[in-house]
Design a protein around this motif. Structure first.
Motif, PDB file in Angstrom:
ATOM      1  N   GLY A  69      45.249  30.052  45.487  1.00 36.52           N
ATOM      2  CA  GLY A  69      45.710  29.075  44.514  1.00 36.52           C
ATOM      3  C   GLY A  69      47.214  28.887  44.551  1.00 36.52           C
ATOM      4  N   PHE A  70      47.686  27.961  43.701  1.00 39.14           N
ATOM      5  CA  PHE A  70      49.122  27.701  43.620  1.00 39.14           C
ATOM      6  C   PHE A  70      49.875  28.798  42.867  1.00 39.14           C
ATOM      7  N   ALA A  71      49.189  29.533  41.985  1.00 35.09           N
ATOM      8  CA  ALA A  71      49.874  30.425  41.053  1.00 35.09           C
ATOM      9  C   ALA A  71      49.102  31.739  40.892  1.00 35.09           C
ATOM     10  N   PRO A  72      49.751  32.766  40.367  1.00 37.16           N
ATOM     11  CA  PRO A  72      49.059  34.035  40.155  1.00 37.16           C
ATOM     12  C   PRO A  72      48.266  34.063  38.860  1.00 37.16           C
ATOM     13  N   LEU A  73      47.497  35.131  38.691  1.00 33.52           N
ATOM     14  CA  LEU A  73      47.009  35.482  37.364  1.00 33.52           C
ATOM     15  C   LEU A  73      48.215  35.997  36.587  1.00 33.52           C
ATOM     16  N   TYR A  74      48.221  35.770  35.293  1.00 31.87           N
ATOM     17  CA  TYR A  74      49.333  36.289  34.506  1.00 31.87           C
ATOM     18  C   TYR A  74      48.915  37.444  33.604  1.00 31.87           C
ATOM     19  N   GLU A  75      47.672  37.868  33.720  1.00 32.89           N
ATOM     20  CA  GLU A  75      47.188  39.073  33.068  1.00 32.89           C
ATOM     21  C   GLU A  75      46.349  39.833  34.089  1.00 32.89           C
ATOM     22  N   GLU A  76      46.555  41.132  34.181  1.00 31.75           N
ATOM     23  CA  GLU A  76      45.778  41.925  35.128  1.00 31.75           C
ATOM     24  C   GLU A  76      44.309  41.887  34.729  1.00 31.75           C
ATOM     25  N   PRO A  77      43.414  41.472  35.621  1.00 27.38           N
ATOM     26  CA  PRO A  77      42.002  41.381  35.255  1.00 27.38           C
ATOM     27  C   PRO A  77      41.368  42.761  35.107  1.00 27.38           C
ATOM     28  N   GLU A  78      40.282  42.803  34.349  1.00 26.15           N
ATOM     29  CA  GLU A  78      39.494  44.030  34.236  1.00 26.15           C
ATOM     30  C   GLU A  78      38.502  44.051  35.393  1.00 26.15           C
TER      31      GLU A  78
ATOM     32  N   LYS B  28      22.807  49.343  45.539  1.00 30.48           N
ATOM     33  CA  LYS B  28      23.782  48.293  45.843  1.00 30.48           C
ATOM     34  C   LYS B  28      25.064  48.521  45.056  1.00 30.48           C
ATOM     35  N   VAL B  29      26.164  48.100  45.671  1.00 26.96           N
ATOM     36  CA  VAL B  29      27.480  48.216  45.046  1.00 26.96           C
ATOM     37  C   VAL B  29      27.939  46.820  44.619  1.00 26.96           C
ATOM     38  N   TYR B  30      28.348  46.710  43.354  1.00 28.58           N
ATOM     39  CA  TYR B  30      28.767  45.422  42.792  1.00 28.58           C
ATOM     40  C   TYR B  30      30.198  45.499  42.273  1.00 28.58           C
ATOM     41  N   LEU B  31      30.828  44.347  42.248  1.00 32.02           N
ATOM     42  CA  LEU B  31      32.186  44.220  41.699  1.00 32.02           C
ATOM     43  C   LEU B  31      32.229  43.066  40.715  1.00 32.02           C
ATOM     44  N   THR B  32      32.846  43.298  39.561  1.00 35.37           N
ATOM     45  CA  THR B  32      33.042  42.230  38.570  1.00 35.37           C
ATOM     46  C   THR B  32      34.507  42.170  38.163  1.00 35.37           C
ATOM     47  N   LEU B  33      34.988  40.954  37.862  1.00 35.73           N
ATOM     48  CA  LEU B  33      36.325  40.739  37.334  1.00 35.73           C
ATOM     49  C   LEU B  33      36.210  39.969  36.031  1.00 35.73           C
ATOM     50  N   LYS B  34      36.972  40.409  35.024  1.00 31.15           N
ATOM     51  CA  LYS B  34      36.968  39.721  33.742  1.00 31.15           C
ATOM     52  C   LYS B  34      38.391  39.451  33.274  1.00 31.15           C
ATOM     53  N   ASP B  35      38.559  38.309  32.636  1.00 31.72           N
ATOM     54  CA  ASP B  35      39.827  37.971  32.005  1.00 31.72           C
ATOM     55  C   ASP B  35      39.944  38.772  30.717  1.00 31.72           C
ATOM     56  N   PRO B  36      41.005  39.567  30.536  1.00 28.50           N
ATOM     57  CA  PRO B  36      41.089  40.420  29.350  1.00 28.50           C
ATOM     58  C   PRO B  36      41.263  39.663  28.046  1.00 28.50           C
TER      59      PRO B  36
ATOM     60  N   GLY C 261      37.602  37.537  27.824  1.00 29.99           N
ATOM     61  CA  GLY C 261      36.401  38.284  28.165  1.00 29.99           C
ATOM     62  C   GLY C 261      35.504  37.565  29.150  1.00 29.99           C
ATOM     63  N   ARG C 262      35.918  36.394  29.629  1.00 33.18           N
ATOM     64  CA  ARG C 262      35.100  35.621  30.569  1.00 33.18           C
ATOM     65  C   ARG C 262      35.193  36.185  31.977  1.00 33.18           C
ATOM     66  N   GLU C 263      34.106  36.020  32.736  1.00 35.20           N
ATOM     67  CA  GLU C 263      34.106  36.449  34.124  1.00 35.20           C
ATOM     68  C   GLU C 263      35.032  35.556  34.942  1.00 35.20           C
ATOM     69  N   ILE C 264      35.741  36.169  35.871  1.00 40.56           N
ATOM     70  CA  ILE C 264      36.553  35.440  36.835  1.00 40.56           C
ATOM     71  C   ILE C 264      35.728  35.272  38.110  1.00 40.56           C
ATOM     72  N   LEU C 265      35.476  34.017  38.474  1.00 41.99           N
ATOM     73  CA  LEU C 265      34.659  33.716  39.643  1.00 41.99           C
ATOM     74  C   LEU C 265      35.521  33.697  40.901  1.00 41.99           C
ATOM     75  N   LEU C 266      34.915  34.071  42.023  1.00 45.61           N
ATOM     76  CA  LEU C 266      35.630  34.161  43.284  1.00 45.61           C
ATOM     77  C   LEU C 266      35.288  32.988  44.192  1.00 45.61           C
ATOM     78  N   ALA C 267      36.242  32.659  45.066  1.00 47.83           N
ATOM     79  CA  ALA C 267      36.098  31.490  45.938  1.00 47.83           C
ATOM     80  C   ALA C 267      35.434  31.851  47.264  1.00 47.83           C
ATOM     81  N   ASN C 268      34.372  32.640  47.201  1.00 51.31           N
ATOM     82  CA  ASN C 268      33.585  32.971  48.390  1.00 51.31           C
ATOM     83  C   ASN C 268      32.276  32.198  48.370  1.00 51.31           C
TER      84      ASN C 268
END
Length: 473
Positions: free
Chosen positions: A376-385, A437-445, A448-455
């Motif tokens: 993207g053009f910009a970073p996250l401004y809060e470290e995701p969970e 299986k091994v899973y990974l999740t990212l959430k906006d602190p 609380g919404r999930e952060i979706l990945l561009a894969n």
């Protein structure tokens, strides 16, 4: 007296004891190593292959927004119904710019009824699934000098009166724009323009709120933060720009000598924003179709400025020009229209570029590492969970493990090729026989919404699958 034969016997016994202890130690070490080797030899790990997708991601705190204005008076209002009505056709944005007009109180305190209305408005707003860009102002028509308070102290007093609602609704606010002054709250055409007055307003707004803040121009940022040396204000203040790409100076955003700050060229101010907005947000409106906002020029400058958000409805002439352009870069976006491309790159756009594992023989641990990029053009401004979990084939939880990462360091824009690792350590003895299986999740602190990945992979009920572990124990 100890006879020599007895001394020799004792020495012999001592040597035997030492040899026995050494043998036992070697046996223990051997068994430990052999057991660990057997443990790991019966462990088979396979990881997913990740590729980039051009999909649109409706992630929090980024993208297009729409504007909603509210004139506060003492008259009772049903803000829940009003917000429902206004938002009813707006299901494709995650941000909303809320303009709160305080013109009714330009001659005195905000009344108790007015404060109740503001509180009710923000309760209605934060109950919805949008983070807020908030701008308090006294003018919505470009006539600020006729409507703003005649006393700076009164504006400071209004800020103090809003302290309660700003703290109660802090989790729903992405950033506060402006310092209550100027036409449309944009900090120009105001009687309060001196460096001292701007500093007073900025300090007061910082004191009564806990949210991020923003000013209209880089020169104003340097003024209120004492050129970045004010360690309390500098980390909280970003920028908003309602003249983005409108001219060489972004319609007067750059190139002016103000507050003792020498005039700087467009190139200098873009370089300034590239550094500053790695840590604080930037956004606003694109205006007036001209060569500076031709598609390829726009992508370059929006990337350099680390733009996180733009007005979806303004300027439509620019939006239509972008929609008519075609992306020529190689990769998954080739052939896409320019407007869709820019929409997908506003703010952060995280993706996994690869997954690897490493097994530790002695500690009986499996380290799994996912490498991330930000296109993207910009970073996250809060470290995701970030959470890494292991589940059996029926979805049953075997364990959750903390993930080490610094994803905020992915500033995107000109550094979109940079990578950062997310690592988690899984104790192999916690794994039972069979496949998991091994899973990974990212959430906006904040939301609380999930952060979706561009894969190309979809996120499932447990997040993104990184791979499988088969235990043949």
């Amino acid at each position: 007296m100890i006879w020599p034969s007895a001394m020799g016997t004792k020495r012999s016994l001592l040597r035997q004891a030492v040899v026995f202890a050494a043998a036992v130690t070697l046996m223990v070490v051997f068994l430990f190593i052999f057991g660990g080797w057997m443990e790991l030899s019966l462990l088979h790990v396979s990881v997913e292959t990740f590729t980039e997708s051009p999909r649109l991601l409706q992630n929090p705190n980024r993208g297009f927004y729409r504007i909603y204005g509210f004139c506060i008076t003492d008259q009772a209002a049903d803000y829940t119904a009003e917000v429902d009505r206004l938002y009813s056709g707006d299901d494709d944005t995650a941000l909303a710019l809320i303009e709160v007009n305080l013109m009714e109180y330009r001659n005195g305190d905000i009344s108790p009824a007015g404060l109740e209305n503001i509180d009710a408005l923000f309760k209605a707003l934060v109950s919805k699934d949008k983070r807020l860009i908030v701008r308090f102002l006294y003018d919505l028509e470009g006539n600020n000098l006729l409507t703003e308070p005649s006393s700076l102290d009164l504006i400071l007093r209004h800020m103090e009166q809003l302290q309660g609602v700003l703290h109660r609704c802090a989790d729903g606010i992405f950033t506060l724009q402006g310092l209550f002054i100027g036409d449309w709250g944009e900090m120009h055409n105001t009687r309060y323009q001196s460096a001292e007055e701007l500093r007073l307003l900025a300090q007061k707004l910082a004191d009564v709120s806990s949210s991020r803040l923003s000013v209209r121009t880089p020169a104003q940022w340097r003024t209120v933060t004492l050129d970045g040396t004010d360690i309390a204000l500098a980390p909280r203040f970003g920028l908003f720009n309602d003249g983005i790409l409108g001219s060489e100076s972004d319609l007067g955003t750059y190139g002016l000598e103000v507050y003792g700050d020498p005039p700087r060229s467009r190139a200098e101010e873009l370089a300034f924003q590239e550094t500053l907005c790695r840590s604080v947000p930037n956004g606003g409106e694109v205006v007036i179709s001209n060569p500076f906002n031709d598609f390829e020029n726009a992508v370059q400058d929006l990337s350099t400025m680390h733009v996180t958000y733009l007005n979806k409805d303004y300027d439509m002439a620019v939006m239509e020009k972008w929609a008519a352009a075609t992306v020529s870069e190689s990769g998954c976006f080739h052939g896409m229209d320019g407007l869709s491309y820019i929409e997908r790159h506003l703010g952060y756009r995280l993706l996994i570029s690869g997954v690897s594992t490493e097994r530790n023989l002695f500690r009986q641990q499996l380290t799994i590492e996912a490498m991330f990029r930000n296109k993207g053009f910009a970073p996250l401004y809060e470290e995701p969970e970030v959470t890494v979990s292991v589940r059996d084939m029926d979805g049953g939880l075997i364990g959750e493990y903390p993930a080490e990462h610094c994803l905020r360091a992915l500033s995107g824009g000109p550094e979109r090729g940079k990578t950062e690792a997310v690592q988690a350590v899984i104790p192999t003895r916690e794994l039972s026989k069979g496949v998991c299986k091994v899973y990974l999740t990212l959430k906006d602190p904040g939301s609380g919404r999930e952060i979706l990945l561009a894969n190309t992979q979809d996120s499932g009920p447990y997040g993104y699958c990184l791979g499988e572990i088969e235990v043949r124990r």
